[in-house]
Design a protein around this motif. Structure first.
Motif, PDB file in Angstrom:
ATOM      1  N   UNK A   1       0.638  -1.197   0.335  1.00  0.00           N
ATOM      2  CA  UNK A   1       0.088   0.000   0.266  1.00  0.00           C
ATOM      3  C   UNK A   1       0.834   1.278  -0.027  1.00  0.00           C
ATOM      4  N   UNK A   2       2.063   1.188   0.670  1.00  0.00           N
ATOM      5  CA  UNK A   2       2.570   2.369   0.886  1.00  0.00           C
ATOM      6  C   UNK A   2       3.967   2.525  -0.473  1.00  0.00           C
ATOM      7  N   UNK A   3       3.866   3.718  -0.964  1.00  0.00           N
ATOM      8  CA  UNK A   3       4.854   4.419  -1.956  1.00  0.00           C
ATOM      9  C   UNK A   3       6.387   4.059  -1.187  1.00  0.00           C
ATOM     10  N   UNK A   4       8.139   3.587  -2.254  1.00  0.00           N
ATOM     11  CA  UNK A   4       8.560   4.302  -1.063  1.00  0.00           C
ATOM     12  C   UNK A   4       9.416   4.718  -2.374  1.00  0.00           C
ATOM     13  N   UNK A   5      10.017   5.511  -1.827  1.00  0.00           N
ATOM     14  CA  UNK A   5      10.517   6.228  -2.739  1.00  0.00           C
ATOM     15  C   UNK A   5      12.074   6.392  -2.487  1.00  0.00           C
TER      16      UNK A   5
END
Length: 158
Positions: free
Chosen positions: A133-137
Motif C-alpha cells: 500500500x505504501x509507495x517508497x521513494x
C-alpha cells in the motif's frame, strides 16, 4: 555354561564394558549409553573396593543393573536439558533473517509492483514492500519486516 562366563568378572571386564559402551555412545550421540557406561565404571570401582562376599558375579551384575537404571533415569530427568541442541546463534548463516528489524534507506524508487532496492549497512539488497500500500521513494527510511529467499520484505519507517 552362561554361569561360567560370569563367574570370573573382574574390574577389567567392567572397565572394558564401559569403554565399549562409551565408544558406541560417541558414534550414536544418544546420551543414554553414556549413563550406562558410567554405571559400568562405577561397578568396576565397586568390584575393586567391595569385599569378595559382595563382589561375586551376582553382586556385581545386581549393582551394575541398579546403577544403570538409576543413572539412566537421572540422565532422562534431571539432565534432560543437555539433550536439547540449540544453535549458538539462531540467525548464524541465515543472512536474510539477520536483517529482520534493521533499518535501511531505499536505494531506488519502488515500482508499481512494490519492488525496489534498499541499502542496509554497506550492502544493497533487493526488496519488496510488505503490504503493497505504501509507495517508497529513493532515500526513504525503511524497516525490514521479513525475508523471502534473497529479498527483504520492507515497510516505510514511521
Amino acid at each position: 555354561m552362561l554361569e561360567e562366563l560370569f563367574t570370573d568378572l573382574t574390574v577389567w571386564h567392567w572397565l572394558a564394558l564401559g569403554l565399549i559402551l562409551f565408544g558406541i555412545e560417541m558414534m550414536t550421540g544418544t546420551f543414554d549409553l553414556l549413563m550406562i557406561s558410567i554405571a559400568a565404571w562405577i561397578t568396576a570401582v565397586f568390584a575393586w573396593l567391595a569385599p569378595d562376599s559382595l563382589a561375586n558375579w551376582q553382586g556385581q551384575v545386581l549393582f551394575f543393573g541398579a546403577a544403570a537404571v538409576a543413572l539412566f533415569v537421572f540422565g532422562r530427568t534431571i539432565l534432560s536439558g543437555m539433550r536439547k541442541s540449540t544453535p549458538e546463534h539462531p540467525t548464524l548463516n541465515k543472512r536474510m533473517e539477520s536483517l529482520i528489524g534493521q533499518r535501511g534507506v531505499a536505494a531506488s524508487d519502488f515500482t508499481n509492483a512494490g519492488q525496489g532496492r534498499v541499502k542496509i549497512g554497506d550492502t544493497v539488497w533487493g526488496a519488496e514492500i510488505v503490504d503493497g500500500s505504501e509507495i517508497i521513494h529513493n532515500g526513504d527510511v525503511v524497516v525490514v519486516e521479513g525475508a523471502r529467499m534473497n529479498t527483504a520484505l520492507v515497510r516505510k519507517s514511521a
